[in-house]
Design a protein around this motif. Structure first.
Motif, PDB file in Angstrom:
ATOM      1  N   ILE A 129       2.120   2.517  10.358  1.00 23.45           N
ATOM      2  CA  ILE A 129       1.478   2.488   9.484  1.00 23.45           C
ATOM      3  C   ILE A 129      -0.076   3.560   9.363  1.00 23.45           C
ATOM      4  CG2 ILE A 129      -0.636   1.346   8.148  1.00 23.45           C
ATOM      5  CD1 ILE A 129       1.711  -0.455   8.880  1.00 23.45           C
TER       6      ILE A 129
ATOM      7  N   TYR B 206       1.541  -2.970  -0.575  1.00 20.52           N
ATOM      8  CA  TYR B 206       2.257  -3.027   0.260  1.00 20.52           C
ATOM      9  C   TYR B 206       2.670  -4.119   0.890  1.00 20.52           C
ATOM     10  CZ  TYR B 206       6.378  -2.436   3.769  1.00 20.52           C
ATOM     11  OH  TYR B 206       7.096  -2.590   4.280  1.00 20.52           O
TER      12      TYR B 206
ATOM     13  N   VAL C 203      -2.940   0.858   0.062  1.00 16.07           N
ATOM     14  CA  VAL C 203      -1.787   0.291   1.245  1.00 16.07           C
ATOM     15  C   VAL C 203      -1.563  -1.221   0.968  1.00 16.07           C
ATOM     16  CG1 VAL C 203      -1.349   0.126   3.264  1.00 16.07           C
ATOM     17  CG2 VAL C 203      -2.229   2.269   2.762  1.00 16.07           C
TER      18      VAL C 203
ATOM     19  N   LEU D 292       5.547   3.116   2.301  1.00 15.27           N
ATOM     20  CA  LEU D 292       5.567   2.376   3.518  1.00 15.27           C
ATOM     21  C   LEU D 292       7.032   1.497   4.088  1.00 15.27           C
ATOM     22  CD1 LEU D 292       2.053   1.758   3.547  1.00 15.27           C
ATOM     23  CD2 LEU D 292       2.544   2.820   5.033  1.00 15.27           C
TER      24      LEU D 292
END
Length: 246
Positions: A131, A148, A145, A81
């Motif tokens: 994303i 992040y 996720v 990412l």
């Protein structure tokens, strides 16, 4: 409530206090007008984020679960990412249509914590789609996720702040993470510096791909923003929302 929203509730008052105590630059414009415009954009963008789970479920959630160990998947998600964010950031500067959106962020005349929230809602939509595509490609769940998301919100809040860190401490942090001293060059009115330091969390991508401006190699930027949008009227909320059409 999202984890990063709790982070904002705790972190923003601390950042504001630190900006008063350890200011990097003297702010000469009315900060409250800036805060109103920037934070209003932030609230609008939060509404966009609240709608994003609908987009995920309709279009891009992977059908199969990740085969990676959860910790490894989180690490892969973090690196993937951040790398995607680096290249997307470069794309915002390279392609005219994307730059029309991103210049809302760059026409800020001064930097402080509120600059973190100064993004056009259409730019937020584009970033979300990227994303989601990365998540779908790597079969990542939203839970993987989260680390992040928390990291990028934390680093960007600090990177845009008007805080002068200890020189040695900042140099050490900057080996890995974006800092105010590094990111200020990205907002400079000097074009070569504006097109550098694209990293969102890690500085390694700029070092690898040759877009790193070392803060120890140049004097600090004397001014920020875009000269063509330097009037106070350009900084108001309505003007910022219409800026991509101008």
């Amino acid at each position: 409530m999202a984890t990063y929203q709790i982070l904002y509730m705790i972190g923003i008052p601390l950042i504001i206090a630190a900006e008063y105590r350890f200011a990097r630059k003297e702010l000469i414009h009315d900060r409250y007008d800036r805060w109103f415009s920037n934070l209003s954009l932030g609230f609008i963008n939060e509404a966009v984020l609240l709608a994003s789970p609908v987009l995920i479920s309709l279009f891009l959630l992977p059908a199969s679960a990740s085969i990676l160990h959860p910790l490894l998947a989180a690490l892969v998600a973090f690196l993937a990412l951040d790398l995607a964010a680096y290249w997307l950031h470069r794309a915002y500067h390279h392609f005219h249509a994307l730059w029309r959106l991103h210049r809302v962020h760059h026409c800020e005349l001064e930097l402080d914590f509120s600059t973190t929230f100064r993004h056009h809602p259409a730019e937020v939509v584009v970033s979300l789609l990227v994303i989601y595509i990365v998540m779908a490609a790597l079969a990542l769940s939203p839970l993987q996720v989260i680390p992040y998301v928390v990291a990028v919100k934390t680093v960007q809040l600090l990177a845009h702040s008007n805080i002068r860190l200890n020189t040695r401490a900042e140099a050490l942090i900057n080996l890995f993470f974006v800092t105010p001293g590094t990111h200020q060059f990205h907002h400079s009115t000097h074009q070569p510096h504006t097109d550098s330091n694209f990293g969102e969390v890690l500085t390694v991508w700029d070092r690898i791909f040759g877009t790193y401006t070392c803060p120890r190699a140049y004097p600090e930027p004397s001014s920020f923003g875009l000269k063509e949008f330097s009037n106070i009227s350009d900084q108001r909320l309505g003007s910022l929302l219409m800026l991509p059409l101008r």
